[in-house]
Enzyme design. Structure first.
Site, PDB file in Angstrom:
ATOM      1  N   ASP A 122       0.864  -1.178   0.000  1.00  0.00           N
ATOM      2  CA  ASP A 122       0.000   0.000   0.000  1.00  0.00           C
ATOM      3  C   ASP A 122       0.906   1.235   0.000  1.00  0.00           C
ATOM      4  OD1 ASP A 122       1.000   0.226   2.545  1.00  0.00           O
ATOM      5  OD2 ASP A 122      -0.907  -0.042   3.568  1.00  0.00           O
ATOM      6  N   GLY A 161      -0.583   5.652   3.050  1.00  0.00           N
ATOM      7  CA  GLY A 161      -1.557   6.709   3.309  1.00  0.00           C
ATOM      8  C   GLY A 161      -2.599   6.331   4.353  1.00  0.00           C
ATOM      9  N   ASP A 184      -3.210   8.221  -1.701  1.00  0.00           N
ATOM     10  CA  ASP A 184      -4.526   8.847  -1.870  1.00  0.00           C
ATOM     11  C   ASP A 184      -4.941   9.467  -0.542  1.00  0.00           C
ATOM     12  OD1 ASP A 184      -4.746   6.347  -0.642  1.00  0.00           O
ATOM     13  OD2 ASP A 184      -6.802   6.045  -1.330  1.00  0.00           O
ATOM     14  N   GLN A 219     -11.494   7.293  -5.714  1.00  0.00           N
ATOM     15  CA  GLN A 219     -12.134   7.762  -4.481  1.00  0.00           C
ATOM     16  C   GLN A 219     -13.490   8.369  -4.849  1.00  0.00           C
ATOM     17  OE1 GLN A 219     -11.496   7.424  -1.324  1.00  0.00           O
ATOM     18  NE2 GLN A 219      -9.403   6.637  -1.236  1.00  0.00           N
ATOM     19  N   GLY A 277     -11.382   3.894   0.011  1.00  0.00           N
ATOM     20  CA  GLY A 277     -12.342   4.695   0.771  1.00  0.00           C
ATOM     21  C   GLY A 277     -13.642   3.988   1.100  1.00  0.00           C
ATOM     22  N   ASP A 280      -7.891  -7.514  -0.015  1.00  0.00           N
ATOM     23  CA  ASP A 280      -7.039  -7.701   1.156  1.00  0.00           C
ATOM     24  C   ASP A 280      -7.877  -7.333   2.367  1.00  0.00           C
ATOM     25  OD1 ASP A 280      -6.771  -4.644   0.723  1.00  0.00           O
ATOM     26  OD2 ASP A 280      -5.865  -4.971   2.682  1.00  0.00           O
ATOM     27  N   CYS A 300     -12.734 -28.528   5.915  1.00  0.00           N
ATOM     28  CA  CYS A 300     -11.471 -27.835   5.636  1.00  0.00           C
ATOM     29  C   CYS A 300     -10.304 -28.823   5.663  1.00  0.00           C
ATOM     30  CB  CYS A 300     -11.250 -26.726   6.660  1.00  0.00           C
ATOM     31  SG  CYS A 300      -9.699 -25.832   6.443  1.00  0.00           S
ATOM     32  N   CYS A 307      -7.048 -27.859   6.020  1.00  0.00           N
ATOM     33  CA  CYS A 307      -5.835 -27.226   6.534  1.00  0.00           C
ATOM     34  C   CYS A 307      -5.221 -28.069   7.658  1.00  0.00           C
ATOM     35  CB  CYS A 307      -6.115 -25.798   7.006  1.00  0.00           C
ATOM     36  SG  CYS A 307      -6.762 -25.657   8.692  1.00  0.00           S
ATOM     37  N   CYS A 325      -7.263 -28.190  10.948  1.00  0.00           N
ATOM     38  CA  CYS A 325      -8.474 -29.020  10.927  1.00  0.00           C
ATOM     39  C   CYS A 325      -8.142 -30.505  10.780  1.00  0.00           C
ATOM     40  CB  CYS A 325      -9.404 -28.560   9.809  1.00  0.00           C
ATOM     41  SG  CYS A 325     -10.071 -26.915  10.120  1.00  0.00           S
ATOM     42  N   HIS A 343      -5.965 -21.630   9.835  1.00  0.00           N
ATOM     43  CA  HIS A 343      -7.299 -22.047   9.388  1.00  0.00           C
ATOM     44  C   HIS A 343      -8.061 -20.903   8.717  1.00  0.00           C
ATOM     45  CE1 HIS A 343     -11.274 -23.493   8.923  1.00  0.00           C
ATOM     46  NE2 HIS A 343     -11.676 -22.393   9.537  1.00  0.00           N
TER      47      HIS A 343
HETATM   48 ZN    ZN Z   1      -9.063 -25.511   8.627  1.00  0.00          ZN
END
Ligand code: ZN
Length: 378
Positions: free
Chosen positions: A73, A76, A127, A182, A209, A259, A297, A299, A302, A328
């Protein structure tokens, strides 16, 4: 999306690595869940350890040992958040460091220089981040200043591509720069901002914004009113959003990049996203629950641990609670985007969208609902 450090399948979610690290997750963790791109924060890295130091290490990729794409970024958003410690003028924003109170000036050119030294694959323009709510006049003035700053940032980047500028080490010659639309919650201002930002000729465009306290339907409307004015052949990035529902709804309105600190921050607070709705692992009901956090899941968390164990780690304030929960939640986000991409590829996104909302509304309280903690030790 193709960058100097490889391809990113879109729509994509970028885990947030504020200080060059995703809190609670190692590079190995991020690779294991298939993260393709990270976001890092210019403000934090500029203040500590400093972009000069990182440039001397060959840039951010080498410094943090991440050879996939990185977006930075402009700094700002953080600077504007220091409401007591900053003053805004046409030249830029003067602010006092949250670390030692030292005074700094962040200009569009300076934000471009810092990101050139960091060598991210995608740099963002500086910005003006307006507080919500704002009057129409304030919003217009702020949007116009953002356009003037965007023109300065673009000129600076082109200068850096063209020749060596004293004191600035460009560590990624192929760095792209995104402009930011913006205009608050006013569709006419958003449209004007989009047209004028596109006219400046950036590699791609972001919507800034939003997610600043406006009602969620307003945010969806602004996104829907803005994306038609951004080139269809360039990624569109919705900054700082959001919940899994927000991602699905924003993809439906033409967004490609996201993000948000929500998955990582919530993980550290014991709030977990699952295919069966949201879980607050603090709740006593999980004390003897031997099921995995999310049966759907794959992962590490899990596959390995029970809800009972995860609750125990959280209550005992173990560092592993943050690590396992973060892994997770990020996996859930990346997996949601993967399922969105598959649905789009097979031409059944609308069916996916409907099923996604139906499943969430079957959970206790529906979308947006968090189970209240039954008690809290902190
Ligand atoms: Zn998981």
């Amino acid at each position: 999306m193709t960058t100097p450090h490889g391809r990113v399948d879109t729509p994509a979610f970028m885990p947030v690595g504020t200080q060059g690290a995703v809190k609670g997750a190692t590079r190995h963790d991020l690779e294991s869940i298939g993260a393709q791109i990270l976001l890092s924060n210019t403000y934090h890295l500029y203040l500590r350890p400093g972009d000069d130091l990182i440039a001397r290490r060959g840039g951010l990729h080498r410094f943090i040992a991440w050879d996939k794409p990185i977006l930075t970024d402009s700094g700002g958003y953080q600077v504007f958040s220091l409401s007591e410690r900053r003053t805004i003028a046409e030249d830029g924003v003067r602010f006092k460091s949250h670390l030692d109170g030292s005074s700094h000036l962040l200009t569009p050119e300076k934000a471009t220089d810092i990101q050139a030294q960091l060598g991210s694959d995608i740099a963002m323009v500086l910005d003006e981040c307006l507080a919500h709510p704002a009057t129409l006049d304030e919003t217009r003035a702020s949007m116009q200043r953002t356009l003037r700053w965007a023109a300065r940032a673009r000129a600076r980047l082109l200068e850096l591509r063209d020749r060596t500028i004293d004191g600035v080490t460009v560590t990624n010659a192929g760095q792209a720069q995104f402009g930011i639309v913006q205009g608050g919650v006013d569709s006419a201002l958003r449209e004007e901002s989009a047209h004028q930002t596109v006219a400046l000729g950036f590699e791609a465009y972001a919507i800034g914004g939003l997610s600043v306290g406006e009602p969620i339907e307003v945010m969806y409307d602004v996104v829907a009113a803005t994306t038609p004015h951004l080139p269809a052949d360039r990624p569109r990035y919705l900054m700082g959003t959001g919940t899994p529902e927000d991602l699905v709804e924003s993809v439906a309105r033409g967004i490609d990049l996201f993000d948000c600190v929500l998955p990582t921050r919530n993980a550290r607070n014991g709030q977990l996203f699952t295919s069966e709705g949201r879980i607050n692992i603090k709740n006593a009901r999980y004390a003897e629950d031997d099921r995995p956090l999310d049966p759907a899941c794959g992962c590490y968390t899990c596959r390995t641990h029970s809800r009972a164990y995860l609750r125990h780690l959280y209550m005992a304030d173990e560092i592993n609670a943050a690590t396992l929960n973060t892994l997770h939640n990020l996996c859930f986000y990346l997996d949601t985007l993967r399922r969105i991409r598959d649905a789009i590829a097979f031409g059944r996104f609308e069916r996916f969208r409907l099923a996604f909302h139906q499943r969430l509304s079957r959970q206790s309280g529906g979308p947006g609902h968090f189970e209240p903690p039954e008690f809290s030790l902190r």
